[in-house]
Design an enzyme around this catalytic site. Structure first.
Site, PDB file in Angstrom:
ATOM      1  N   ASP A 126      42.882  37.255  30.548  1.00 50.31           N
ATOM      2  CA  ASP A 126      43.349  37.447  31.920  1.00 50.31           C
ATOM      3  C   ASP A 126      42.455  36.661  32.869  1.00 50.31           C
ATOM      4  O   ASP A 126      41.399  37.130  33.290  1.00 50.31           O
ATOM      5  CB  ASP A 126      43.339  38.933  32.289  1.00 50.31           C
ATOM      6  CG  ASP A 126      44.010  39.203  33.632  1.00 50.31           C
ATOM      7  OD1 ASP A 126      44.181  38.252  34.421  1.00 50.31           O
ATOM      8  OD2 ASP A 126      44.352  40.368  33.898  1.00 50.31           O
TER       9      ASP A 126
ATOM     10  N   HIS B 228      39.641  38.454  39.901  1.00 50.92           N
ATOM     11  CA  HIS B 228      38.547  39.123  39.211  1.00 50.92           C
ATOM     12  C   HIS B 228      37.298  38.251  39.059  1.00 50.92           C
ATOM     13  O   HIS B 228      36.314  38.682  38.440  1.00 50.92           O
ATOM     14  CB  HIS B 228      39.022  39.584  37.829  1.00 50.92           C
ATOM     15  CG  HIS B 228      40.276  40.386  37.882  1.00 50.92           C
ATOM     16  ND1 HIS B 228      40.346  41.633  38.452  1.00 50.92           N
ATOM     17  CD2 HIS B 228      41.541  40.103  37.449  1.00 50.92           C
ATOM     18  CE1 HIS B 228      41.582  42.097  38.363  1.00 50.92           C
ATOM     19  NE2 HIS B 228      42.324  41.183  37.774  1.00 50.92           N
TER      20      HIS B 228
ATOM     21  N   ILE C  54      37.267  42.239  41.922  1.00 53.54           N
ATOM     22  CA  ILE C  54      37.374  43.571  41.330  1.00 53.54           C
ATOM     23  C   ILE C  54      37.501  43.463  39.814  1.00 53.54           C
ATOM     24  O   ILE C  54      37.845  42.407  39.270  1.00 53.54           O
ATOM     25  CB  ILE C  54      38.580  44.352  41.888  1.00 53.54           C
ATOM     26  CG1 ILE C  54      39.894  43.632  41.565  1.00 53.54           C
ATOM     27  CG2 ILE C  54      38.425  44.559  43.389  1.00 53.54           C
ATOM     28  CD1 ILE C  54      41.144  44.403  41.951  1.00 53.54           C
TER      29      ILE C  54
ATOM     30  N   GLY D  27      42.035  46.049  35.748  1.00 55.36           N
ATOM     31  CA  GLY D  27      42.425  47.416  35.435  1.00 55.36           C
ATOM     32  C   GLY D  27      42.339  47.706  33.946  1.00 55.36           C
ATOM     33  O   GLY D  27      41.909  48.787  33.531  1.00 55.36           O
TER      34      GLY D  27
END
Length: 283
Positions: A187, A192, A207, A210
């Protein structure tokens, strides 16, 4: 734009997925394995330790499944798509390296009023026998995609935070570079890693993925509820409710209940994983 509800239930062409020992090791490091002396995780992060054959973290299946939305579902704006929920179920043992056939189907495209909810399921099968190794189910929320007159869907399964103190509480420290490690498992969304992309999305800094938070919580449950044995890991499902920043500590609280093991994960005063259910494998 609403996604294609007419594709629901129609299987997509099966796809072969392969992984190497290094892929499994990188994933384990990406979700923090090997960084906590409380847990024996050497088999998850090395392939050549004496008397310790390599094992694979159960949550590694998320990297092998077709998760989230796909162009076959129609047009959508990625900036309006949120990963709302994740479920995995292990039905076999993941080897350190191998191959699977991935069978994907959109289970539901639901009209939730303002928004749209899309549920995609991927079954991973052994190529030689067709036996299922794992099932992954990903739920995505398309903000502003509702109102197209589709089915609303059933009410969510009952989940209530148990009264009293949790039976298990595990603190899991993430690292400042956690997202930079996790992105190597596939990903590469700059949200991120790139401060500019994060600021454009409304965050002070990049961040954590998830699914990285999911993997950290899966490690906590593996060690606290399954004795650290991936063969005992059965099913895990959560809703994503708030982002985590790399370097934050997760607090995973779990309660034993009739429905299985219920859990939540917090980062500071925010619930970041909610409505969690974990179950051991029964066969």
């Amino acid at each position: 734009m609403s996604l294609r509800a007419d594709i629901v239930g129609q299987p997509w062409p099966a796809e072969s997925r392969t992984w190497s020992s290094t892929d499994a090791l990188l994933y384990a490091l990406g979700v923090g394995a090997g960084s906590d002396e409380r847990f024996d995780e050497l088999p998850f992060v090395t392939e050549n330790s004496v008397g310790r054959p390599q094992r694979v973290l159960p949550s590694f299946v998320v990297t092998l499944a077709s998760l989230g939305l796909d162009p076959r579902l129609g047009g959508f704006d990625l900036s309006q798509v949120l990963h709302a929920g994740m479920e995995i179920e292990l039905r076999g043992v993941l080897p350190a390296e191998g191959a699977v056939e991935a069978e994907t189907v959109a289970e539901a495209v639901l009209d939730k009023g303002r928004d749209e909810l899309v549920v995609v399921r991927t079954t991973l099968r052994e190529p030689a026998t067709g036996a299922p190794l794992a099932v992954a189910r990903s739920t995505s929320l398309v903000v502003g995609g509702g109102g197209f007159g589709g089915e609303r869907g059933p009410a969510p399964a009952r989940w209530q935070l148990p009264a009293g103190d949790p039976d298990v509480s595990v603190r899991m420290q993430t690292r400042p570079e956690q997202a930079l490690l996790y992105r190597l498992s596939g990903d590469r969304n700059p949200l991120h890693s790139d401060p500019v992309a994060a600021e454009r999305a409304g965050f002070a800094r990049p961040i954590l993925h998830g699914l990285c938070t999911f993997g950290v919580a899966a490690r906590a449950l593996l060690h606290s509820c399954a004795g650290g044995d991936p063969d005992r890991f059965g099913r895990m499902s959560v809703r994503f409710t708030a982002p985590v920043f790399p370097g934050q500590e997760l607090l995973v609280n779990a309660w034993k209940a009739q429905a299985g093991i219920l859990f939540q994960a917090r980062a500071g005063d925010r619930v970041v994983l909610d409505r969690g259910v974990f179950a051991l494998r029964t066969s």
